[in-house]
Design a protein around this motif. Structure first.
Motif, PDB file in Angstrom:
ATOM      1  N   TYR A 116       0.842  -1.189   0.000  1.00 51.22           N
ATOM      2  CA  TYR A 116       0.000   0.000   0.000  1.00 51.22           C
ATOM      3  C   TYR A 116       0.881   1.244   0.000  1.00 51.22           C
ATOM      4  CZ  TYR A 116      -4.296  -2.546   1.255  1.00 51.22           C
ATOM      5  OH  TYR A 116      -5.399  -3.369   1.255  1.00 51.22           O
ATOM      6  N   ALA A 117       0.517   2.209  -0.819  1.00 51.26           N
ATOM      7  CA  ALA A 117       1.171   3.513  -0.775  1.00 51.26           C
ATOM      8  C   ALA A 117       0.531   4.345   0.335  1.00 51.26           C
ATOM      9  CB  ALA A 117       1.031   4.204  -2.128  1.00 51.26           C
ATOM     10  N   MET A 118       1.115   5.498   0.607  1.00 49.71           N
ATOM     11  CA  MET A 118       0.602   6.354   1.672  1.00 49.71           C
ATOM     12  C   MET A 118      -0.864   6.717   1.435  1.00 49.71           C
ATOM     13  SD  MET A 118       1.894   7.654   4.535  1.00 49.71           S
ATOM     14  CE  MET A 118       3.622   8.126   4.393  1.00 49.71           C
ATOM     15  N   GLU A 119      -1.238   6.929   0.179  1.00 56.76           N
ATOM     16  CA  GLU A 119      -2.628   7.299  -0.117  1.00 56.76           C
ATOM     17  C   GLU A 119      -3.588   6.170   0.227  1.00 56.76           C
ATOM     18  OE1 GLU A 119      -3.636   7.120  -4.524  1.00 56.76           O
ATOM     19  OE2 GLU A 119      -1.447   7.117  -4.609  1.00 56.76           O
ATOM     20  N   HIS A 120      -3.170   4.939   0.044  1.00 56.79           N
ATOM     21  CA  HIS A 120      -4.031   3.811   0.386  1.00 56.79           C
ATOM     22  C   HIS A 120      -4.153   3.666   1.897  1.00 56.79           C
ATOM     23  CE1 HIS A 120      -2.216   2.492  -3.632  1.00 56.79           C
ATOM     24  NE2 HIS A 120      -3.454   2.866  -3.882  1.00 56.79           N
ATOM     25  N   LEU A 121      -3.047   3.848   2.611  1.00 56.65           N
ATOM     26  CA  LEU A 121      -3.089   3.777   4.063  1.00 56.65           C
ATOM     27  C   LEU A 121      -3.945   4.901   4.641  1.00 56.65           C
ATOM     28  CD1 LEU A 121       0.609   2.785   4.647  1.00 56.65           C
ATOM     29  CD2 LEU A 121      -1.365   1.469   5.398  1.00 56.65           C
ATOM     30  N   GLN A 122      -3.947   6.047   3.977  1.00 53.42           N
ATOM     31  CA  GLN A 122      -4.796   7.146   4.437  1.00 53.42           C
ATOM     32  C   GLN A 122      -6.271   6.762   4.297  1.00 53.42           C
ATOM     33  OE1 GLN A 122      -3.647  10.115   5.929  1.00 53.42           O
ATOM     34  NE2 GLN A 122      -5.819  10.178   6.459  1.00 53.42           N
ATOM     35  N   ASP A 167       4.560 -10.430  11.389  1.00 48.52           N
ATOM     36  CA  ASP A 167       4.055 -11.478  10.512  1.00 48.52           C
ATOM     37  C   ASP A 167       3.170 -10.881   9.419  1.00 48.52           C
ATOM     38  OD1 ASP A 167       1.589 -10.916  11.615  1.00 48.52           O
ATOM     39  OD2 ASP A 167       1.496 -12.714  12.845  1.00 48.52           O
ATOM     40  N   CYS A 168       2.478 -11.735   8.676  1.00 49.69           N
ATOM     41  CA  CYS A 168       1.681 -11.262   7.534  1.00 49.69           C
ATOM     42  C   CYS A 168       0.191 -11.204   7.836  1.00 49.69           C
ATOM     43  CB  CYS A 168       1.935 -12.157   6.319  1.00 49.69           C
ATOM     44  SG  CYS A 168       3.607 -11.983   5.668  1.00 49.69           S
ATOM     45  N   SER A 169      -0.175 -11.101   9.101  1.00 47.19           N
ATOM     46  CA  SER A 169      -1.580 -10.972   9.451  1.00 47.19           C
ATOM     47  C   SER A 169      -2.103  -9.601   9.044  1.00 47.19           C
ATOM     48  CB  SER A 169      -1.772 -11.178  10.958  1.00 47.19           C
ATOM     49  OG  SER A 169      -1.042 -10.204  11.682  1.00 47.19           O
ATOM     50  N   GLY A 170      -3.434  -9.515   8.922  1.00 46.93           N
ATOM     51  CA  GLY A 170      -4.059  -8.244   8.583  1.00 46.93           C
ATOM     52  C   GLY A 170      -4.069  -7.985   7.092  1.00 46.93           C
ATOM     53  N   SER A 171      -4.056  -6.706   6.721  1.00 46.48           N
ATOM     54  CA  SER A 171      -4.085  -6.325   5.307  1.00 46.48           C
ATOM     55  C   SER A 171      -2.815  -6.779   4.612  1.00 46.48           C
ATOM     56  CB  SER A 171      -4.238  -4.809   5.165  1.00 46.48           C
ATOM     57  OG  SER A 171      -5.430  -4.356   5.753  1.00 46.48           O
ATOM     58  N   HIS A 172      -2.985  -7.447   3.485  1.00 44.04           N
ATOM     59  CA  HIS A 172      -1.833  -8.000   2.762  1.00 44.04           C
ATOM     60  C   HIS A 172      -0.870  -6.911   2.316  1.00 44.04           C
ATOM     61  CE1 HIS A 172       0.228 -11.296   1.005  1.00 44.04           C
ATOM     62  NE2 HIS A 172       0.019 -10.962  -0.247  1.00 44.04           N
ATOM     63  N   GLY A 173      -1.386  -5.693   2.096  1.00 41.60           N
ATOM     64  CA  GLY A 173      -0.549  -4.622   1.576  1.00 41.60           C
ATOM     65  C   GLY A 173       0.106  -3.746   2.614  1.00 41.60           C
ATOM     66  N   SER A 174      -0.079  -4.030   3.895  1.00 48.62           N
ATOM     67  CA  SER A 174       0.534  -3.178   4.920  1.00 48.62           C
ATOM     68  C   SER A 174       2.052  -3.199   4.794  1.00 48.62           C
ATOM     69  CB  SER A 174       0.130  -3.649   6.318  1.00 48.62           C
ATOM     70  OG  SER A 174       0.784  -2.872   7.312  1.00 48.62           O
ATOM     71  N   LYS A 321      -5.730 -13.940   8.178  1.00 37.53           N
ATOM     72  CA  LYS A 321      -6.052 -13.272   6.929  1.00 37.53           C
ATOM     73  C   LYS A 321      -7.234 -12.328   7.095  1.00 37.53           C
ATOM     74  CE  LYS A 321      -2.773 -15.473   4.962  1.00 37.53           C
ATOM     75  NZ  LYS A 321      -1.501 -14.758   4.755  1.00 37.53           N
ATOM     76  N   LYS A 322      -7.141 -11.196   6.480  1.00 33.86           N
ATOM     77  CA  LYS A 322      -8.199 -10.203   6.546  1.00 33.86           C
ATOM     78  C   LYS A 322      -9.413 -10.664   5.751  1.00 33.86           C
ATOM     79  CE  LYS A 322      -8.920  -5.273   5.586  1.00 33.86           C
ATOM     80  NZ  LYS A 322      -8.227  -4.009   5.283  1.00 33.86           N
ATOM     81  N   ASP A 323     -10.602 -10.340   6.260  1.00 31.41           N
ATOM     82  CA  ASP A 323     -11.843 -10.656   5.560  1.00 31.41           C
ATOM     83  C   ASP A 323     -11.967  -9.738   4.348  1.00 31.41           C
ATOM     84  OD1 ASP A 323     -14.387 -11.061   4.658  1.00 31.41           O
ATOM     85  OD2 ASP A 323     -15.396 -10.554   6.534  1.00 31.41           O
ATOM     86  N   PRO A 324     -11.838 -10.259   3.119  1.00 32.37           N
ATOM     87  CA  PRO A 324     -11.872  -9.399   1.931  1.00 32.37           C
ATOM     88  C   PRO A 324     -13.266  -8.888   1.586  1.00 32.37           C
ATOM     89  CG  PRO A 324     -11.718 -11.688   1.273  1.00 32.37           C
ATOM     90  CD  PRO A 324     -11.612 -11.675   2.771  1.00 32.37           C
ATOM     91  N   SER A 325     -14.294  -9.387   2.271  1.00 32.06           N
ATOM     92  CA  SER A 325     -15.658  -8.969   1.950  1.00 32.06           C
ATOM     93  C   SER A 325     -16.198  -7.905   2.903  1.00 32.06           C
ATOM     94  CB  SER A 325     -16.600 -10.178   1.971  1.00 32.06           C
ATOM     95  OG  SER A 325     -16.688 -10.714   3.277  1.00 32.06           O
ATOM     96  N   CYS A 326     -15.446  -7.594   3.950  1.00 31.40           N
ATOM     97  CA  CYS A 326     -15.932  -6.631   4.948  1.00 31.40           C
ATOM     98  C   CYS A 326     -15.961  -5.227   4.360  1.00 31.40           C
ATOM     99  CB  CYS A 326     -15.051  -6.666   6.192  1.00 31.40           C
ATOM    100  SG  CYS A 326     -15.565  -5.494   7.470  1.00 31.40           S
ATOM    101  N   LYS A 327     -17.103  -4.583   4.440  1.00 31.69           N
ATOM    102  CA  LYS A 327     -17.243  -3.225   3.901  1.00 31.69           C
ATOM    103  C   LYS A 327     -16.700  -2.178   4.862  1.00 31.69           C
ATOM    104  CE  LYS A 327     -21.194  -4.146   0.859  1.00 31.69           C
ATOM    105  NZ  LYS A 327     -21.065  -5.615   0.937  1.00 31.69           N
ATOM    106  N   VAL A 328     -16.472  -2.569   6.113  1.00 36.10           N
ATOM    107  CA  VAL A 328     -15.992  -1.618   7.119  1.00 36.10           C
ATOM    108  C   VAL A 328     -14.491  -1.344   6.962  1.00 36.10           C
ATOM    109  CG1 VAL A 328     -15.669  -1.230   9.600  1.00 36.10           C
ATOM    110  CG2 VAL A 328     -17.798  -2.242   8.747  1.00 36.10           C
ATOM    111  N   CYS A 329     -13.695  -2.395   6.691  1.00 36.70           N
ATOM    112  CA  CYS A 329     -12.242  -2.237   6.771  1.00 36.70           C
ATOM    113  C   CYS A 329     -11.492  -2.460   5.457  1.00 36.70           C
ATOM    114  CB  CYS A 329     -11.669  -3.148   7.854  1.00 36.70           C
ATOM    115  SG  CYS A 329     -11.940  -4.916   7.569  1.00 36.70           S
ATOM    116  N   VAL A 333      -8.627  -0.732  -3.359  1.00 37.12           N
ATOM    117  CA  VAL A 333      -7.515  -1.404  -4.059  1.00 37.12           C
ATOM    118  C   VAL A 333      -7.470  -2.841  -3.598  1.00 37.12           C
ATOM    119  CG1 VAL A 333      -6.209   0.702  -4.360  1.00 37.12           C
ATOM    120  CG2 VAL A 333      -5.855  -0.663  -2.312  1.00 37.12           C
ATOM    121  N   GLY A 334      -6.425  -3.570  -4.037  1.00 38.02           N
ATOM    122  CA  GLY A 334      -6.334  -4.987  -3.712  1.00 38.02           C
ATOM    123  C   GLY A 334      -6.350  -5.252  -2.235  1.00 38.02           C
ATOM    124  N   ARG A 335      -6.739  -6.460  -1.856  1.00 34.32           N
ATOM    125  CA  ARG A 335      -6.847  -6.822  -0.453  1.00 34.32           C
ATOM    126  C   ARG A 335      -5.469  -7.016   0.130  1.00 34.32           C
ATOM    127  NH1 ARG A 335     -11.128  -4.579  -1.341  1.00 34.32           N
ATOM    128  NH2 ARG A 335     -12.975  -5.740  -1.928  1.00 34.32           N
TER     129      ARG A 335
END
Length: 335
Positions: A116-122, A167-174, A321-329, A333-335
């Protein structure tokens, strides 16, 4: 009959982001002049299907009108961050009857998308703010583990809890996943007691350290992730790095920095009067995971047995792994 088109060669991928890339290749000037379309076949590298290109003379994935190269590719697929892909191309000339004269497929080229770029993290930060809830006071950071962990720290590490690779938990792009080292702490409290929870999914022993040891004016605070694991509750990952440290340098260009005194997740306020303690607050409606980027000595706090249970395995987040279907989080862009 039209002359055959040359096979595209010297495929190059550039300007790769978490959800886009640009592609360029070599072809003879006469092909450049008459090509009307490009065919692009993209697949994840982990696909081992030898028949990926089932029809070698028709478009299989994307048909794009011929444009000057390099050509930007985005939006046609939901590209995921940090994912290895294979790509091949054909050039084509559309005939008056609607059929295509096509070249052979180029060689397959592999590449990996970025973080993720800074704009995605924002964008992720803006979503997390909505879920944060009101701020509650707290006084200690804590880390729950099994007795074997603390025995090892004392015996092999000189009583220093040393940073480990995230580790690689959470958003794959962090950007911190698999790249930043730290020691994880919690600070959430129970509503009724204002104290750390009696239960823990990580072990029956708890190391507690006064909040001011990790959160003070000499610390930089960064937002790193917001995710859930197919549950109603959400996690926010924050990074605490001493100003000027290696961790601070890593985060400064990759993560949004938060104001210690004014943010929705974790705050520090100077004492208002002589003799008073600083005020520490945490968000009430999310679970905070706080990564401190330096070693922490056991002598800075205390290790005690927790009073509740420690078999709540469903709450652990190791490589979750992050839930890719959650509309909240999730963001666009890609999961």
């Amino acid at each position: 009959m039209d002359a055959p088109l040359a096979t595209p060669c010297n495929i190059q991928i550039c300007e790769v982001t978490c959800d886009s890339f640009r592609i360029v290749w070599d072809m003879p000037p006469e092909d450049t002049a008459r090509a009307t379309h490009f065919f692009i076949d993209l697949s994840r590298k982990e696909s081992r299907d030898p028949n990926r290109f089932k029809h070698r003379d028709v478009p299989t994935k994307l048909v794009a009108k011929a444009v000057p190269l390099p050509m930007a590719v985005r939006g046609h697929w939901f590209l995921s961050p940090r994912t290895e892909y294979c790509v091949a191309v054909q050039t084509a000339v559309r005939q008056p009857d609607g059929d295509y004269l096509v070249s052979e497929w180029s060689q397959v080229v592999e590449f990996c998308t970025g973080d993720y770029a800074m704009e995605h993290l924002q964008q992720l930060l803006d979503k997390a703010k909505v879920s944060a809830g009101r701020l509650l006071k707290f006084s200690v950071f804590y880390r729950n583990q099994h007795p074997e962990y603390f025995d090892y720290v004392r015996r092999e590490c000189g009583s220093l809890m040393r940073p480990a690779l995230k580790d690689c938990s959470g958003s794959h792009g962090s950007p911190i996943n698999g790249k930043l080292q730290g020691v994880f702490f919690s600070c959430n409290t129970e509503f009724d007691t204002g104290l750390p929870p009696r239960d823990s999914p990580y072990g029956p022993l708890r190391f507690q350290i006064p909040a001011g040891h990790l959160l003070n004016p000499n610390i930089s605070l960064y937002f790193a992730d917001f995710y859930c694991m197919y549950t109603a509750y959400h996690y926010v990952v924050l990074v605490l790095a001493p100003v000027g440290s290696e961790g601070d340098t890593f985060c400064r260009t990759r993560l949004p920095m938060l104001d210690l005194a004014s943010n929705p997740f974790l705050t520090y306020a100077d004492p208002q009067r002589p003799g008073e303690e600083p005020l520490f607050c945490h968000a009430s409606d999310v679970i905070l995971e706080v990564l401190f980027t330096e070693p922490v000595h056991l002598d800075q706090g205390s290790v005690e047995q927790i009073s509740g249970h420690h078999q709540l395995k469903s709450l652990t987040t190791a490589n979750a792994k992050k839930d890719p279907s959650c509309k909240v989080c999730n963001i666009s862009v890609g999961r």
